[in-house]
Structure formats: structure tokens, C-alpha cells
Design an enzyme around this catalytic site. Structure first.
Site, PDB file in Angstrom:
ATOM      1  N   CYS A  46     -39.954 -13.703  82.231  1.00 38.83           N
ATOM      2  CA  CYS A  46     -38.817 -14.133  83.035  1.00 38.83           C
ATOM      3  C   CYS A  46     -37.850 -12.965  83.183  1.00 38.83           C
ATOM      4  CB  CYS A  46     -38.133 -15.303  82.327  1.00 38.83           C
ATOM      5  SG  CYS A  46     -36.704 -15.960  83.200  1.00 38.83           S
ATOM      6  N   HIS A  90     -41.967 -23.008  86.967  1.00 39.17           N
ATOM      7  CA  HIS A  90     -41.088 -22.112  86.203  1.00 39.17           C
ATOM      8  C   HIS A  90     -39.704 -22.048  86.858  1.00 39.17           C
ATOM      9  CE1 HIS A  90     -40.360 -18.290  83.820  1.00 39.17           C
ATOM     10  NE2 HIS A  90     -39.424 -18.189  84.754  1.00 39.17           N
ATOM     11  N   GLU A  91     -39.679 -21.852  88.186  1.00 42.62           N
ATOM     12  CA  GLU A  91     -38.397 -21.747  88.893  1.00 42.62           C
ATOM     13  C   GLU A  91     -37.670 -23.092  88.935  1.00 42.62           C
ATOM     14  OE1 GLU A  91     -37.204 -18.841  89.366  1.00 42.62           O
ATOM     15  OE2 GLU A  91     -39.124 -17.872  88.936  1.00 42.62           O
ATOM     16  N   HIS A 102     -35.700 -23.599  85.923  1.00 42.93           N
ATOM     17  CA  HIS A 102     -34.403 -22.902  85.937  1.00 42.93           C
ATOM     18  C   HIS A 102     -33.325 -23.782  86.558  1.00 42.93           C
ATOM     19  CE1 HIS A 102     -35.053 -18.990  84.265  1.00 42.93           C
ATOM     20  NE2 HIS A 102     -36.048 -18.704  85.086  1.00 42.93           N
TER      21      HIS A 102
END
Length: 185
Positions: free
Chosen positions: A110, A153-154, A157
Site C-alpha cells: 500500500c 483493497h481500495e 480504504h
């Protein structure tokens, strides 16, 4: 142009906060933010620009990583079939997902994490996503492989979750039942 110095690092509170939905039409500030996110991932994958500006290569970048608590991220990748997957996702969601799981055999990294974190990060192998483009048009995509992993993954966030939250703390390389490892080129 976004540089590494603009990316907030782990420990910053915005990375642990659920980001706010955007309202359309987008403000000029939000439109520029979206385009800046895409600009970074494209520039970071260009060897010459990456070296010149000290950019760590990335395939995705979310607004919280720039200190902005907004539900926007950009992806720019080439997947298994060598098809380009490049889009800005505003207010994204996973509409459906496979039962089968996957994980990057090399582990995830990341841009907001300056250390190596070893371990498997379980992700859905295939997902159908919904999001909005810059004009406020909803779109739907089916993603698999690295594109599906990067999207998740995003999206994490935007929900205040870091990739290493998914790693088994006791046994980082613990077998994930029903998962097929994904080998990245």
C-alpha cells in the site's frame, strides 16, 4: 501532480474513518481530486516519471490516502487477460461476489504503508461492482484476478480498513479455505 509527500501514511486518522459519499453534480474540487488520483496511478507506472519524481508504483489510489474523506478511488491496471482496467469509481459498492476466495501469493502492499507486511489477505475471487463516473452515470463491471483484488483493497480504504487488518495475526501465511492463490506477473 500528486507526489509521495502528498500521500498520508498509516497512523493518520483519515485512514481509519469511513469516507463520505459524494453528491452530483461533482464540485470542481472533487472532479480535480478524481483526476489527480488517476494521474498518480498512471504516472507512477511510467518508469521515467516514477524515477524522476520518486513515485512508488501503484495500481490504485483512494481519496483518504490524500487526506480527503471522500468515497472516490482510481484504478489503473492490466489484468490477467492483458486487458486494461482503468476507471475512477465514485461511491463504489460490491453488488455481488463469488464464494471462492483468492489472495496475492506475494502479499499486498500500500502506498500509505512504508513497511513490508507479510501475510495472505483473503479477497473475493470475482466481484460485480457498481459505481458512478465523473458525470454521475452509474456503471457496473465484473472484475476478477488482480482487478478484483485491487478494487477490494481500495474500497477498504473508503471504509477505514487497512489491508493488514485481514491478515491472520497468529499465522500470517495461514491457508485460506476455498481460496486459489493469485500469482502476479
Amino acid at each position: 501532480m500528486i507526489l509521495m509527500e502528498h500521500i498520508v501514511r498509516e497512523g493518520h486518522p483519515v485512514l481509519r474513518t469511513r469516507a463520505e459519499e459524494l453528491i452530483f453534480p461533482l464540485s470542481e474540487v472533487d472532479r480535480e481530486l478524481s483526476e489527480d488520483l488517476m494521474g498518480y496511478v498512471i504516472n507512477s507506472q511510467d518508469a521515467e516519471l516514477s524515477e524522476k519524481f520518486g513515485l512508488r508504483p501503484g495500481i490504485g489510489l483512494a481519496a483518504p490516502q490524500l487526506g480527503k474523506s471522500k468515497r472516490i478511488f482510481a484504478l489503473h491496471i492490466t489484468d490477467v487477460d492483458q486487458e486494461a482496467t482503468s476507471f475512477i469509481a465514485i461511491n463504489p459498492k460490491i453488488a455481488s461476489h463469488s464464494i471462492e476466495k483468492t489472495y496475492l501469493s506475494s502479499g499486498e502492499g500500500c502506498l500509505s504503508v512504508d513497511r513490508d507486511v507479510e501475510g495472505y489477505v483473503p479477497r473475493y475471487a470475482r466481484i460485480t461492482i457498481k459505481a458512478f463516473d465523473l458525470q454521475g452515470n452509474e456503471f457496473k463491471k465484473r472484475l476478477k484476478g488482480i482487478a478484483a483484488i485491487a478494487f477490494q483493497h481500495e474500497l477498504d480504504h473508503l471504509n477505514g480498513i487497512m489491508f493488514f487488518d485481514h491478515i491472520d495475526k497468529e499465522v500470517p501465511f495461514k491457508d485460506i479455505p476455498g481460496a486459489t492463490p493469485f500469482e502476479r506477473d
